[in-house]
Design a protein around this motif. Sequence first.
Motif, PDB file in Angstrom:
ATOM      1  N   SER A 239      40.496  85.808  82.140  1.00 51.07           N
ATOM      2  CA  SER A 239      40.531  85.296  80.777  1.00 51.07           C
ATOM      3  C   SER A 239      40.091  83.837  80.738  1.00 51.07           C
ATOM      4  CB  SER A 239      41.940  85.442  80.203  1.00 51.07           C
ATOM      5  OG  SER A 239      42.027  84.920  78.895  1.00 51.07           O
ATOM      6  N   ASP A 240      40.564  83.045  81.700  1.00 51.31           N
ATOM      7  CA  ASP A 240      40.144  81.642  81.774  1.00 51.31           C
ATOM      8  C   ASP A 240      38.634  81.539  82.036  1.00 51.31           C
ATOM      9  OD1 ASP A 240      42.738  80.832  81.367  1.00 51.31           O
ATOM     10  OD2 ASP A 240      43.160  80.445  83.490  1.00 51.31           O
ATOM     11  N   GLN A 243      36.613  81.747  79.001  1.00 56.71           N
ATOM     12  CA  GLN A 243      36.654  80.531  78.189  1.00 56.71           C
ATOM     13  C   GLN A 243      35.561  79.544  78.578  1.00 56.71           C
ATOM     14  OE1 GLN A 243      38.763  79.799  75.674  1.00 56.71           O
ATOM     15  NE2 GLN A 243      40.180  81.514  75.820  1.00 56.71           N
ATOM     16  N   SER A 244      35.096  79.624  79.817  1.00 52.28           N
ATOM     17  CA  SER A 244      34.176  78.593  80.303  1.00 52.28           C
ATOM     18  C   SER A 244      32.792  79.102  80.673  1.00 52.28           C
ATOM     19  CB  SER A 244      34.788  77.901  81.537  1.00 52.28           C
ATOM     20  OG  SER A 244      35.053  78.841  82.566  1.00 52.28           O
ATOM     21  N   VAL A 249      31.739  85.631  78.846  1.00 48.77           N
ATOM     22  CA  VAL A 249      32.345  85.889  77.547  1.00 48.77           C
ATOM     23  C   VAL A 249      31.613  87.002  76.808  1.00 48.77           C
ATOM     24  CG1 VAL A 249      31.029  84.184  76.167  1.00 48.77           C
ATOM     25  CG2 VAL A 249      33.342  84.805  75.498  1.00 48.77           C
ATOM     26  N   GLN A 285      32.800  82.409  71.786  1.00 48.26           N
ATOM     27  CA  GLN A 285      34.094  82.256  72.445  1.00 48.26           C
ATOM     28  C   GLN A 285      34.770  83.621  72.599  1.00 48.26           C
ATOM     29  OE1 GLN A 285      35.377  79.258  73.750  1.00 48.26           O
ATOM     30  NE2 GLN A 285      33.219  78.776  73.329  1.00 48.26           N
ATOM     31  N   THR A 289      42.708  86.392  74.635  1.00 47.85           N
ATOM     32  CA  THR A 289      43.163  85.559  75.754  1.00 47.85           C
ATOM     33  C   THR A 289      44.318  86.271  76.446  1.00 47.85           C
ATOM     34  OG1 THR A 289      44.746  84.345  74.362  1.00 47.85           O
ATOM     35  CG2 THR A 289      42.536  83.402  74.603  1.00 47.85           C
TER      36      THR A 289
END
Length: 410
Positions: A239-240, A243-244, A249, A285, A289
Motif C-alpha cells: 500500500s505504501d 503511494q509513491s 498505483v 493516487q 490504503t
Amino acid sequence: MTKFYEQSPEERRAQLIAEGALTALDAECLAESGLHADVAANLSENQIGQYALPIGVARNLTVNGVVRQVAMATEEPSVVAAASNGARLANLNGGVKASAEPHRVTAEVVFDGLANDGDAERVMAQHRALLFAVAETAHPSAVKRGGGLKELTCVRRGRFFVIQLTIDPSLAMGANLANTIAEAVATAASGLLDQPALVAILTNGSSELVRAEVTLSPATIATKAGNGAAIAAKIAALSDLAQSDPLRVATHNKGIMNGIDAAVLATGNDTRAVAAAISAYSKGQPLSTWQLEGDQLVGRIKLPLPVGVVGGAISALPKAQAALRLGGFDTVANLQMSLAALGLVQNLAALRALAGPGIQAGHMALQARALAMAAGATGTEIEAVAAKLTPKVRDLASARQLLNELRGKQ
C-alpha cells in the motif's frame, strides 16, 4: 456438500433460489443466452449482433451487517474468485463497514467572455427563484420524487463564467435528468444575461464520495507461504508503495476496478461514467490504503460512484434488474456501498496473493480453461485439456497439442 464454485450453473441458480437470494423468474432470466431482438436493436445504433459476457456472483459480501450476493459480468474468472475470497476473509472479521454521501449529480451552464462576472452573478441571484422554477418545469417528475435541482452556485473558471447545478436524481444515475435541467436553465440564463451559453451539460466529476473500511486480524489472512503477521506487514508495505510509485498505483487501482467494473456492468450502469469520475478524483493516487494499526490490518477506500438502480439501460435490461434484485440493491446508497466494499475486498485478495504465493499461480490455474477453449476445445474436452495444462506447460501451443492428442485417441 459440493462447493459453490464446483457446481454447474443450474445448481448454483438453484442454491441461490433456496437461499432466498434469487427468484425462479430471475433465475430463468439469467439462464437465457441473449436479449430479445427488439431490446438489442433499440439499445444500440447500427446494431449487428449481441456481445455476451458470463455473469458470475461474488458470494456473501457482508456490508454493514447485510450479506449481499453481487453479480459480476466479466470474462476473467480470477476476478470473481478473488472477490469471493476477499469477501470470505472480510467475513472472518465481521465484514465491511461502508457509508455513502447523498447521491447527487452536477451539471454546468457555461458562458464565455462575459464583460462583468459580478453583474452576472447578481443577475443570477436576483432571479434564483425563476431558475429553480425553470428547472422544476423541465423535469417535474423528479421534484415529485423529492429530487430535482437542489443548489445553484456561480464560479469563475479562467475566462469562463459557470453556473453550477447540483441535482438530486433520486434512484437514477441522473445523466439525462441533469442534461435536461441544464439545458432549460441555460435557455433562461441566456435571456437574462443577453448572451448565449457556450455549453450546458452534466459533469462526470463528483465530489460525493463512498467509503468502505475493513479491519482484519492478521491470523485470518495467513497463507501457506507466510504467517498472518508477515502477510499483513507486506500488504501495508505494498500500500505504501502505491503511494509513491505511479506505475504501481495504476495496477493497484486496476485491481480495485476489476470488481467494481464487473458489478457496474452487471447492474446495467454506465462503466464509462464510473471510470471517468474515479479517474478525475484519484489524480494518479491509490483509491485504497492498508495500514497496520496496533495489531490489526485496516483497509480503507473512498471514491465517487455515479450509479443508479432505475432508468435508462437499467430498466431496459432484464438481467440488470435481476442482478439488482439478487444483491438486494433497492437504493443507490446500498449499491454504492456494496460496490466500494467489493473493490476493497478485491484489492485485499490481490494484495494478499502478491504478499504470499504470488499472483500468477492462481490466475493461470483459472486461465487454463480459457486456453483450452482458445485452442478449440468444446464440451468435455475443455476440462480434459485444462487439467493437463501444468504450470510449466500452460500456453496456447501446448493447449492445441493436448487437444490434438485427445482427439487422436477418440
